[in-house]
Design a protein around this motif. Structure first.
Motif, mmCIF file in Angstrom:
data_model
loop_
_atom_site.group_PDB
_atom_site.id
_atom_site.type_symbol
_atom_site.label_atom_id
_atom_site.label_comp_id
_atom_site.label_asym_id
_atom_site.label_seq_id
_atom_site.Cartn_x
_atom_site.Cartn_y
_atom_site.Cartn_z
ATOM 1 N N GLU A 63 0.800 -1.515 -0.140
ATOM 2 C CA GLU A 63 0.131 0.085 -0.017
ATOM 3 C C GLU A 63 1.088 0.845 0.203
ATOM 4 O OE1 GLU A 63 -3.156 -0.286 3.306
ATOM 5 O OE2 GLU A 63 -3.684 -1.709 2.396
ATOM 6 N N GLN A 64 1.796 1.300 0.298
ATOM 7 C CA GLN A 64 2.700 2.755 1.249
ATOM 8 C C GLN A 64 4.248 3.226 0.292
ATOM 9 O OE1 GLN A 64 3.666 3.019 4.790
ATOM 10 N NE2 GLN A 64 1.475 3.754 5.447
ATOM 11 N N TYR A 65 4.715 1.682 -0.133
ATOM 12 C CA TYR A 65 6.190 0.936 -0.776
ATOM 13 C C TYR A 65 5.818 0.695 -1.867
ATOM 14 C CZ TYR A 65 7.221 2.793 4.096
ATOM 15 O OH TYR A 65 6.962 4.021 5.017
ATOM 16 N N LYS A 66 6.266 1.126 -2.430
ATOM 17 C CA LYS A 66 6.895 0.293 -4.584
ATOM 18 C C LYS A 66 7.878 -0.015 -4.502
ATOM 19 C CE LYS A 66 5.660 0.608 -9.253
ATOM 20 N NZ LYS A 66 6.044 1.771 -10.155
ATOM 21 N N ALA A 67 7.960 -1.761 -5.158
ATOM 22 C CA ALA A 67 9.652 -2.639 -5.086
ATOM 23 C C ALA A 67 9.747 -1.781 -5.700
ATOM 24 C CB ALA A 67 9.094 -3.930 -5.133
ATOM 25 N N ASP A 68 11.039 -1.508 -5.714
ATOM 26 C CA ASP A 68 12.362 -1.306 -6.425
ATOM 27 C C ASP A 68 12.268 -2.196 -7.632
ATOM 28 O OD1 ASP A 68 15.541 -1.941 -7.527
ATOM 29 O OD2 ASP A 68 15.513 0.133 -6.803
ATOM 30 N N ASP A 69 12.672 -1.362 -9.517
ATOM 31 C CA ASP A 69 12.345 -2.164 -10.534
ATOM 32 C C ASP A 69 13.280 -3.686 -10.286
ATOM 33 O OD1 ASP A 69 10.495 -0.754 -11.928
ATOM 34 O OD2 ASP A 69 11.854 0.702 -12.513
ATOM 35 N N ALA A 70 14.728 -2.834 -9.914
ATOM 36 C CA ALA A 70 15.351 -4.903 -10.263
ATOM 37 C C ALA A 70 14.942 -5.559 -9.304
ATOM 38 C CB ALA A 70 16.992 -3.952 -9.628
ATOM 39 N N ALA A 71 14.684 -5.034 -7.610
ATOM 40 C CA ALA A 71 14.000 -5.927 -6.927
ATOM 41 C C ALA A 71 13.036 -7.236 -7.463
ATOM 42 C CB ALA A 71 13.746 -5.766 -5.632
ATOM 43 N N TYR A 72 12.202 -6.459 -8.535
ATOM 44 C CA TYR A 72 10.846 -7.216 -8.819
ATOM 45 C C TYR A 72 11.007 -7.725 -10.076
ATOM 46 C CZ TYR A 72 6.571 -7.573 -11.918
ATOM 47 O OH TYR A 72 5.075 -8.099 -12.824
ATOM 48 N N GLN A 73 12.305 -7.860 -10.915
ATOM 49 C CA GLN A 73 12.924 -8.410 -11.862
ATOM 50 C C GLN A 73 13.217 -9.232 -11.422
ATOM 51 O OE1 GLN A 73 11.334 -8.393 -15.215
ATOM 52 N NE2 GLN A 73 10.467 -6.015 -14.779
ATOM 53 N N SER A 74 13.722 -9.267 -9.922
ATOM 54 C CA SER A 74 14.716 -10.616 -9.556
ATOM 55 C C SER A 74 14.227 -11.979 -8.952
ATOM 56 C CB SER A 74 15.765 -10.020 -8.705
ATOM 57 O OG SER A 74 14.775 -9.500 -7.110
ATOM 58 N N LEU A 75 12.383 -11.739 -9.510
ATOM 59 C CA LEU A 75 11.377 -12.426 -8.912
ATOM 60 C C LEU A 75 11.225 -13.557 -9.524
ATOM 61 C CD1 LEU A 75 8.485 -10.535 -7.912
ATOM 62 C CD2 LEU A 75 10.222 -11.343 -6.053
ATOM 63 N N PRO A 76 11.418 -14.945 -9.307
ATOM 64 C CA PRO A 76 10.526 -15.614 -10.778
ATOM 65 C C PRO A 76 9.544 -15.257 -11.744
ATOM 66 C CG PRO A 76 11.080 -16.310 -8.295
ATOM 67 C CD PRO A 76 10.575 -14.739 -7.835
ATOM 68 N N GLU A 77 9.680 -15.725 -12.256
ATOM 69 C CA GLU A 77 9.034 -15.249 -13.203
ATOM 70 C C GLU A 77 6.693 -15.112 -13.216
ATOM 71 O OE1 GLU A 77 7.716 -13.787 -16.508
ATOM 72 O OE2 GLU A 77 10.407 -13.604 -16.357
ATOM 73 N N CYS A 78 6.917 -16.662 -11.886
ATOM 74 C CA CYS A 78 5.731 -16.597 -11.833
ATOM 75 C C CYS A 78 4.652 -15.540 -10.982
ATOM 76 C CB CYS A 78 5.448 -18.009 -11.407
ATOM 77 S SG CYS A 78 6.168 -18.552 -9.838
ATOM 78 N N CYS A 79 5.999 -14.988 -10.342
ATOM 79 C CA CYS A 79 5.987 -13.872 -9.255
ATOM 80 C C CYS A 79 5.509 -12.863 -9.886
ATOM 81 C CB CYS A 79 6.757 -14.605 -8.401
ATOM 82 S SG CYS A 79 6.988 -15.907 -7.220
ATOM 83 N N HIS A 80 5.454 -12.475 -11.116
ATOM 84 C CA HIS A 80 5.625 -10.825 -11.956
ATOM 85 C C HIS A 80 3.806 -10.830 -12.183
ATOM 86 C CE1 HIS A 80 9.812 -10.600 -13.711
ATOM 87 N NE2 HIS A 80 9.907 -10.747 -12.934
ATOM 88 N N TYR A 81 3.193 -9.743 -10.739
ATOM 89 C CA TYR A 81 2.114 -9.376 -10.963
ATOM 90 C C TYR A 81 1.956 -8.398 -12.057
ATOM 91 C CZ TYR A 81 4.661 -6.836 -7.345
ATOM 92 O OH TYR A 81 5.323 -5.646 -6.401
#
Length: 86
Positions: A63-81
């Motif tokens: 709600e309050q914080y957006k993940a850094d793009d690099a952290a988001y991209q490092s998630l497994p493919e199935c976790c890309h919301y």
């Protein structure tokens, strides 16, 4: 707390990160509602905010914080919301 995610791997990550925050007693994330329910010590009022910061660092938007793009991209493919544009 609204936390973005899509799968069981997100559930494990979100709950594990939340439990690692001092004062957290319970953390349950539902992937369908995308809501994280926290129970924490009354003496640790900052726990909910700290949980959101740490979840964002792990790659999931809150709600309050957006993940850094690099952290988001490092998630497994199935976790890309689907991310909201900001």
């Amino acid at each position: 707390i609204k936390v973005s995610g899509t799968c069981d791997m997100d559930k494990r990550r979100i709950e594990t990160v939340a439990y690692a925050v001092e004062g957290v007693k319970s953390a349950v994330w539902d992937q369908y509602s995308q809501i994280l329910i926290l129970k924490y010590s009354v003496f640790k009022k900052e726990a909910a905010d700290n949980v959101q910061k740490k979840i964002a660092l792990a790659g999931n938007d809150t709600e309050q914080y957006k993940a850094d793009d690099a952290a988001y991209q490092s998630l497994p493919e199935c976790c890309h919301y689907q991310r909201k544009q900001s």
